[in-house]
Structures are given as C-alpha cells and as structure tokens.
Design an enzyme around this catalytic site. Structure first.
Site, PDB file in Angstrom:
ATOM      1  N   PRO A 153      -0.490  17.549   7.486  1.00  0.00           N
ATOM      2  CG  PRO A 153      -2.723  17.944   8.045  1.00  0.00           C
ATOM      3  CD  PRO A 153      -1.704  18.240   7.003  1.00  0.00           C
ATOM      4  CE1 TYR A 154      -0.535   9.491   4.203  1.00  0.00           C
ATOM      5  CE2 TYR A 154       1.001  10.644   2.766  1.00  0.00           C
ATOM      6  CZ  TYR A 154       0.413   9.476   3.188  1.00  0.00           C
ATOM      7  OH  TYR A 154       0.787   8.280   2.616  1.00  0.00           O
ATOM      8  CB  THR A 155       3.967  15.568   4.978  1.00  0.00           C
ATOM      9  OG1 THR A 155       3.414  15.532   3.666  1.00  0.00           O
ATOM     10  CG2 THR A 155       5.485  15.580   4.891  1.00  0.00           C
TER      11      THR A 155
END
Length: 285
Positions: A153-155
C-alpha cells in the site's frame, strides 16, 4: 518575506522543515490536524509560523486554508508548497483490507492532489498573483521507485506520487511552477515508531506472518539508525531555493539498500529480498 506551506508539520520531517525554513527567514504555514498541535507549534516557533487546521483528505478544509493563506499573502505569490503529510500501511496485500489500502492512497496521493489544486493558484497559476512562481516539493521515498514486500500500500502510494510529480512538472511549465521530488531512505521520525504498535495477532493465521515479523524488526532498526529529519529539511530548502534544483533527489543512510533499490537487476533484487525475509516458495502437500 517568502511564504511556504508545509503539510503535516506537527512532527518529523514536517516539523524539522518548518523550523529550518523559519530560521532562514521564511514565513511558514504548517498544517496540523489537532488544535493542541497548532497551539504547541505557535508557542514553539513564534509569530512567523501560522498553523492551518486541516486533514489533507478534507478538500473543504484544505481550500478554506488556501483562502486563509491567500488573504495573508496580500497579492504576492506563495514561494512553495511542501507535500509532506503521509501515513504508512504495512502488511501483505492479501492481509490488508480494501479500506486500509484506500485510506493509504487517500492520504498519500489524493491528499497532495487536493493540496496542489488548492494552493497552485497562489504559487502562480492564478495570473492575479504578483511575484515569481513558487515550487512544489513532493516528499516521496526510496519506495517511490522500488517495491518492498509487506509494504505494497505504501509503495503504491509513493509510485503514484512520483508519477504525479513527473506529469505536473511538465504541465506546470505553463506557469513556471517547478515540481520536485525528495526520496529519502529511512528517517528518524514517529512513522517508524508505529511499526512497533502493529497488532501482529491479526496476522496470526497468515502465511506471511514470519516475513512480516522480520520486516517489522528491520523497520524498527532502520528507523532508529535513519537520517535526521533536519537533513531532509536541508534538502527541502535547497529544492525551494536552488537556481537549478534537481528534479529528484535521493538520500539514504543505507548504501546496501540504495544499491539494491537502484542498481541491482530486478530479478536479483527479488532473490536478495526473498532471502532476507524468508519468502521462498512454500512446499506444497
């Protein structure tokens, strides 16, 4: 006096950047989500710091803050917008809910879109503003061009942020507004402390639990040995003031991580990371 808007100014990189710029004669408008943080920062930083109370995902509140800044600028352009506010959702994709994934993108991607649409007129997209056009700084990460497992999700949000910056740097040439990316490796900020608070029990039945536990240990270690937020603040200042700033600046305290992310062929990197986290194929019965 040149004026800057920084989102997410209460702690970490945003706080350090506000202090760095204030010490160099800028007026800083810093966004916070809590009135208590607004009062704390006003007391700490003094009269040249003006808190803006909004969540970056709340378009109505962000545009209201932009009107507040416009009134304070008295017709002069805003020198810069630093899109710093962000969160990090961790977990394997199969274990993360759609709601969590959406929240990640809302804060890290849609939030900067809202801020840019609200403040770009003040940076010079509105021809009634007088003065040189301002600049937009996007706070990305090494994850903006390199994917780590258990951090999809962050990437994904950082890949999207960098794609957005690439497009806008070219679109905004029409107004003379530059769009710049800073991509740090681990930085000593509270975002890493949240890794310690991850509820591992929710992943107890997941096949990804052992790799996630290893990643959590690595994240805590990297966060504690990471770059000082003041180093990133210095890079933001350079991006805002350099005559010919670099379009993307990468900085990391971890040369091995930088090598894997930037130079190692993708398939080789896959094998290195799989080995570190124990992500080799499971035996099938």
């Amino acid at each position: 006096m040149r004026s800057i808007v920084i989102t997410g100014a209460s702690t970490g990189i945003g706080h350090a950047t506000a202090k760095f710029l204030l010490d160099r004669g800028f007026r800083v408008f810093g966004s916070v989500r809590k009135q208590s943080d607004a009062e704390r920062l006003e007391a700490e930083f003094g009269e040249n710091f003006i808190p803006l109370l909004f969540d970056v995902t709340d378009a109505v509140a962000v545009f209201a803050a932009a009107n507040q800044v416009r009134a304070a600028l008295n017709g002069e352009t805003l020198a810069g917008l630093v899109n710093n506010a962000g969160v990090a959702v961790s977990g394997a994709l199969l274990d993360v809910s759609v709601v969590e994934f959406r929240q990640q993108l809302d804060v890290n991607v849609v939030g900067p879109v809202i801020a840019i649409k609200a403040f770009a007129p003040l940076l010079g997209a509105d021809p009634v503003m007088k003065g040189p056009p301002g600049r937009i700084v996007m706070m990305s990460s090494l994850s903006g061009q390199f994917g780590n497992p258990m951090l999809s999700p962050y990437t994904a949000s950082k890949f999207a942020l960098e794609g957005l910056a690439e497009c806008l740097r070219r679109e905004f040439m029409l107004f003379g507004i530059d769009v710049l990316v800073i991509a740090p490796g681990p930085v000593r900020t509270p975002i890493w402390d949240k890794a310690e608070a991850i509820d591992m029990a929710r992943f107890s039945a997941s096949p990804f639990l052992p790799p996630l536990q290893k990643l959590r240990t690595m994240m805590l270690k990297l966060g504690r040995s990471g770059l000082a937020p003041e180093k990133i603040a210095e890079l933001v200042h350079q991006a805002l003031t350099a005559l010919r700033p670099k379009a993307r600046v990468v900085t990391s305290p971890e040369p091995v991580q930088t090598f894997i992310a930037g130079l190692l062929p993708r398939r080789w990197a896959d094998r290195v990371i799989a080995g570190q986290l124990g992500l080799g194929p499971r035996p099938r019965g």
